[in-house]
Every structure is written in C-alpha cells, then in structure tokens.
Scaffold this active site. Sequence first.
Site, PDB file in Angstrom:
ATOM      1  N   SER A  95       2.326   2.362  -4.716  1.00  0.00           N
ATOM      2  CA  SER A  95       2.220   0.912  -4.504  1.00  0.00           C
ATOM      3  C   SER A  95       1.982   0.145  -5.806  1.00  0.00           C
ATOM      4  O   SER A  95       2.616  -0.900  -6.014  1.00  0.00           O
ATOM      5  CB  SER A  95       1.174   0.572  -3.440  1.00  0.00           C
ATOM      6  OG  SER A  95      -0.096   1.071  -3.759  1.00  0.00           O
ATOM      7  N   GLY A 133      -3.036   4.331  -2.908  1.00  0.00           N
ATOM      8  CA  GLY A 133      -3.086   3.071  -3.640  1.00  0.00           C
ATOM      9  C   GLY A 133      -3.164   3.256  -5.140  1.00  0.00           C
ATOM     10  O   GLY A 133      -3.574   2.354  -5.867  1.00  0.00           O
ATOM     11  N   HIS A 168       0.820  -1.208   0.000  1.00  0.00           N
ATOM     12  CA  HIS A 168       0.000   0.000   0.000  1.00  0.00           C
ATOM     13  C   HIS A 168       0.854   1.258   0.000  1.00  0.00           C
ATOM     14  O   HIS A 168       2.052   1.231   0.251  1.00  0.00           O
ATOM     15  CB  HIS A 168      -0.954   0.003   1.204  1.00  0.00           C
ATOM     16  CG  HIS A 168      -0.284   0.333   2.504  1.00  0.00           C
ATOM     17  ND1 HIS A 168      -0.124   1.623   2.960  1.00  0.00           N
ATOM     18  CD2 HIS A 168       0.263  -0.475   3.446  1.00  0.00           C
ATOM     19  CE1 HIS A 168       0.493   1.598   4.132  1.00  0.00           C
ATOM     20  NE2 HIS A 168       0.748   0.346   4.443  1.00  0.00           N
ATOM     21  N   CYS A 169       0.181   2.363  -0.290  1.00  0.00           N
ATOM     22  CA  CYS A 169       0.739   3.705  -0.136  1.00  0.00           C
ATOM     23  C   CYS A 169      -0.398   4.552   0.429  1.00  0.00           C
ATOM     24  O   CYS A 169      -1.283   4.014   1.086  1.00  0.00           O
ATOM     25  CB  CYS A 169       1.303   4.240  -1.459  1.00  0.00           C
ATOM     26  SG  CYS A 169       0.146   4.242  -2.846  1.00  0.00           S
ATOM     27  N   ARG A 170      -0.390   5.813   0.194  1.00  0.00           N
ATOM     28  CA  ARG A 170      -1.453   6.648   0.782  1.00  0.00           C
ATOM     29  C   ARG A 170      -2.787   6.471   0.061  1.00  0.00           C
ATOM     30  O   ARG A 170      -3.822   6.308   0.673  1.00  0.00           O
ATOM     31  CB  ARG A 170      -1.035   8.121   0.753  1.00  0.00           C
ATOM     32  CG  ARG A 170      -2.082   9.047   1.327  1.00  0.00           C
ATOM     33  CD  ARG A 170      -1.458  10.170   2.111  1.00  0.00           C
ATOM     34  NE  ARG A 170      -2.332  11.284   2.389  1.00  0.00           N
ATOM     35  CZ  ARG A 170      -3.400  11.262   3.171  1.00  0.00           C
ATOM     36  NH1 ARG A 170      -3.771  10.143   3.729  1.00  0.00           N
ATOM     37  NH2 ARG A 170      -4.105  12.340   3.383  1.00  0.00           N
TER      38      ARG A 170
END
Length: 147
Positions: free
Chosen positions: A85, A81, A77-79
């Site tokens: 990511s 998505g 994930h990232c902030r």
Amino acid sequence: MRLQKLGVTHVLNVAEGTSFMHVNTSPEFYAGTGITYHGIPANDTEDFNLSAFFEEGADFIDKGLAHHNGKGKVYVHCREGYSRSPTMVVAYLMMRHKMDARLALATVRHKREVGPNDGFLRQLCQLNEKLAKEGKLNGEVGKTKTK
C-alpha cells in the site's frame, strides 16, 4: 463501521486475495456501507509487477478524493501496511502530485514507518525516470529541457 465513522468513502485493497498474505475483501464485503471498494491482487514479492497497477490505483484514489466535491477519503491498505500500500501511495504522489520518488517516499514516511520491498523500490525508480523524462516531476522539468 469504524471506516464510516472516520468518513472513509473509498477503500483500495492492494492485497486482494484469499491466501495467508492477502486480505479477503471484495465489493460485497462493503455492500450497504456506502464505501466504494477496489481491489488489486498484489503479492509482496520482489518480482511482482505492481507498476502494472500504478495507473489504475492512482485513478481510483483520484476519483475517491474527488467524491462529494473533494471531500472523499480513501483508505489504502494491504496486509501489513508496510510495502504494497505505501508503494501505491508513493506512485500516486509521483503521478498526480509531481513529486519525485524521494520526496514522495519521505512524505509517506513522515506519517508512518514504511518499507517497500526492493522490487517495488526499483519500480518506483523506473517510474521516476519515466516521469522525469516526460517533464512530469516538479524540479525535474528544467533538467529535462537542458539536456
């Protein structure tokens, strides 16, 4: 708890950090959950060199998937998505599953809407060229040898 219920064994945070555009988690956040954590402090900007972390990310994903005799699940994930990511997952598919950049991106897009920023797309294209020259992409091996 939700990740545990889903069977997630490993978490790769491609937005580790404390600023507004990051996700402030760490190994301590997952302490006691049985989930293995790895963070990459990536910025979602065109000039950020995410490719410097492609190998590290792919290694972590490999180890996570191999966990429990191949039954591990990795949550990347990232902030949002949407950019960081998915770029890491595309790079993983290219490096470990020998997909070219287009197929890897299409594979991810088949599951969800994503949009790596232009800088990340350039880095994936550069990775594609490198892997193709090394004969490490399906369908590219013959082309490389006949040049």
